[in-house]
Design a protein around this motif. Structure first.
Motif, short mmCIF file in Angstrom:
data_model
loop_
_atom_site.label_atom_id
_atom_site.label_comp_id
_atom_site.label_asym_id
_atom_site.label_seq_id
_atom_site.Cartn_x
_atom_site.Cartn_y
_atom_site.Cartn_z
N ASP A 202 0.85 -1.21 0.00
CA ASP A 202 0.00 0.00 0.00
C ASP A 202 0.87 1.25 0.00
O ASP A 202 0.57 2.23 -0.67
CB ASP A 202 -0.89 0.09 1.25
N ARG A 203 1.92 1.19 0.80
CA ARG A 203 2.79 2.36 0.90
C ARG A 203 3.51 2.62 -0.42
O ARG A 203 3.62 3.77 -0.86
CB ARG A 203 3.80 2.19 2.03
N LEU A 204 3.98 1.55 -1.06
CA LEU A 204 4.61 1.73 -2.39
C LEU A 204 3.61 2.36 -3.36
O LEU A 204 3.96 3.26 -4.12
CB LEU A 204 5.04 0.38 -2.97
N ARG A 205 2.38 1.84 -3.32
CA ARG A 205 1.33 2.35 -4.23
C ARG A 205 1.13 3.86 -4.01
O ARG A 205 1.06 4.63 -4.96
CB ARG A 205 0.03 1.57 -3.99
N ALA A 206 1.04 4.25 -2.76
CA ALA A 206 0.77 5.66 -2.46
C ALA A 206 1.91 6.55 -2.95
O ALA A 206 1.69 7.63 -3.52
CB ALA A 206 0.57 5.85 -0.95
N ILE A 207 3.14 6.09 -2.77
CA ILE A 207 4.28 6.90 -3.19
C ILE A 207 4.32 6.99 -4.72
O ILE A 207 4.56 8.06 -5.29
CB ILE A 207 5.61 6.34 -2.62
N LEU B 295 3.54 1.34 -11.10
CA LEU B 295 3.86 0.25 -10.17
C LEU B 295 3.61 -1.08 -10.89
O LEU B 295 2.49 -1.32 -11.38
CB LEU B 295 3.00 0.34 -8.91
N ILE B 296 4.66 -1.90 -10.98
CA ILE B 296 4.55 -3.21 -11.63
C ILE B 296 4.65 -4.29 -10.57
O ILE B 296 5.61 -4.31 -9.80
CB ILE B 296 5.70 -3.42 -12.65
N PHE B 297 3.66 -5.18 -10.53
CA PHE B 297 3.78 -6.38 -9.69
C PHE B 297 4.25 -7.51 -10.58
O PHE B 297 3.57 -7.84 -11.58
CB PHE B 297 2.44 -6.77 -9.06
N ASP B 298 5.37 -8.11 -10.24
CA ASP B 298 5.82 -9.31 -10.95
C ASP B 298 5.15 -10.50 -10.28
O ASP B 298 5.55 -10.95 -9.21
CB ASP B 298 7.35 -9.40 -10.89
N GLU B 299 4.09 -10.99 -10.94
CA GLU B 299 3.28 -12.08 -10.37
C GLU B 299 3.54 -13.40 -11.09
O GLU B 299 2.65 -14.25 -11.19
CB GLU B 299 1.78 -11.70 -10.43
#
Ligand SMILES: Cc1ncc(COP(=O)(O)O)c(C=O)c1O
Length: 444
Positions: free
Chosen positions: A240-245, A253-257
């Motif tokens: 969440d914090r990464l997303r907000a920044i 923002l890339i999630f490697d899933e």
């Protein structure tokens, strides 16, 4: 199913250069499999080996599932190959729609490739090109994370943070920075699920933004659960914090899933488990349950739309692979998604998570066990290294597990990793950790 017949025995091991493997040690005492069904591999002699690793984090529906095998066979007979540059075939659209339906929010556009590494490089390129087409071409910097694994392409090893995957290969991509890893044994040892400690480490992104300036940064890429480096779940609140920044500074923002996609953490994507929506998701592995190579990137519709400008007959993104949306992979993917849905395998992973975590944590007091981490149907077990021989103890454990216990498991350094297919039964979970326990006792 394989029985005791002897099949597929190689008579010469020389020519094949095995990836990420000590070749000479392997060829002295090979660990060979010749068949598979559901939760098991079978050796050339017909000995059953319990699959504790979903192959290589990919066979989430188990092996040689009838519906997937049948779909691949049918497809091979009907349409073996079709280009998707300028032409296409129906199953590519169908699979893209099915994946988009599983992805969160407006992540609705799917670009196909053939592996996790290609998916990562594709996502990084889409991020760079996205800023370029919007007139923010100064955003060229990419931010990864220490200990991150994003495959083996030059983009992936540049944003990745596993030292041995980087140090042999020259200067890598310029303009890359790294967040710190989220793991601290001191603060997190023996956590079940997401550790309480560590959300503040996301704030390091603010420091990197101040250092370089937001207008130079294109994207941040992280694994919601770092798998290959030894199973490091994101601390509570970290994503969440990464997303907000990222939102504050116009950074994608890339999630490697590649590992966490398709049920590993009990949901179609980890983004859903964490309630955090990235701008791009990479996937591979589980999309076909490992049966045919495939990977891809899911993009927010707004990202796709940013490219859909200019004259209609011009190519919008100069990127793609001969085998993007290969018909066999699409057929396998559609069949795998059916199996996941019809058997409720993502929910099953969620339901089994507490029993799985308890079985893993029961090994806590064995000699040489320094930490155990679990999340979804995944466990990492750190063993104390032998003096002057990092990795030797885990290597012996993996070898003994295969030959003596009939168990396949993964290792990285002196960490053991377990991530069985989502069809695993509670009895098989118990069997798996019994085997792991005996192996740990044998190597310590
Ligand atoms: C998070 C992540 N990204 C990318 C990859 C690379 O995938 P592939 O080996 O299919 O290229 C992996 C492989 O384990 C992975 O775990």
């Amino acid at each position: 199913m394989m029985s005791s017949e002897v099949i597929n025995r190689p008579n010469d091991l020389d020519a094949f250069w095995l990836p990420f493997t000590p070749n000479r040690a392997f060829k002295r005492a090979p660990r060979l499999v010749a068949g598979s069904k559901d939760m098991h591999y079978y050796t050339p002699e017909g000995r059953a080996v319990l699959d504790g690793t979903s192959g290589l984090w990919c066979s989430n529906a188990g092996h040689n599932r009838n519906a997937i095998v049948a779909a691949i066979k049918r497809q091979a007979e009907e349409l073996d190959y079709a280009p998707t540059f300028q032409f296409a075939h129906a199953k590519a659209f169908e699979l893209a729609s099915r994946i988009a339906a599983l992805a969160p929010a407006d992540l609705d556009r799917v670009f196909f490739c053939n592996s996790g590494s290609e998916a990562v490089d594709t996502a990084l390129k889409i991020a760079l090109a996205y800023h370029h087409v919007r007139g923010e071409g100064g955003r060229t910097r990419l931010i990864g994370r220490e200990r991150g694994y994003h495959g083996v392409g030059f983009g992936g090893i540049s944003v990745g943070g596993i030292v041995n995957n980087r140090r042999f290969f020259g200067t890598l991509l310029a303009g890359v920075d790294h967040l710190p890893a989220t793991y601290s044994r001191e603060h997190q040892a023996f956590s079940k699920g997401e550790p309480e400690w560590g959300a503040h480490l996301a704030d390091e992104l603010e420091r990197i933004v101040s250092l370089h300036g937001a207008s130079t940064i294109a994207a941040v890429i992280v694994e919601p659960m770092a798998g290959s480096t030894g199973v490091l779940p994101a601390p509570k609140g970290y994503l969440d914090r990464l997303r907000a920044i990222c939102d504050r500074h116009g950074i994608l923002l890339i999630f490697d899933e590649v590992i966490t996609g398709f049920g590993r953490l009990g949901y179609a994507f980890a983004a859903e488990r964490y309630g955090v929506t990235p701008d791009l998701i990479t996937f591979a592995k589980g999309v076909t349950s490992g049966s045919v190579p495939m990977g891809g990137v899911i993009a927010r519709q707004s990202i796709y739309d940013a490219f859909m400008r200019g004259p209609e007959q011009t190519i919008e993104l100069f990127h793609g692979y001969t085998y993007s949306a290969h018909p066999l992979a699409c057929a396998a993917g559609l069949a795998a998604l059916d199996v996941y849905r019809d058997e409720g395998l993502f929910e099953r992973a969620r339901t089994l998570e507490p029993a799985f975590a308890a079985a893993a944590m029961a090994l806590k007091d064995l000699p040489g066990v320094l930490d155990i981490r679990t999340v979804g149907l995944t466990a990492g077990i750190d063993l104390a290294s032998r003096s002057g021989a990092v990795g030797a103890r885990a290597y012996e454990a993996m070898d003994r597990a295969f030959h003596d216990e009939g168990l396949m498991m993964r290792i990285t350094g002196d960490t053991l990793a377990l991530c069985p297919p989502l069809i695993v039964s509670e009895a098989q979970i118990a069997e798996m950790f019994d085997k792991v326990g005996r192996v740990i006792r044998a190597v310590t």
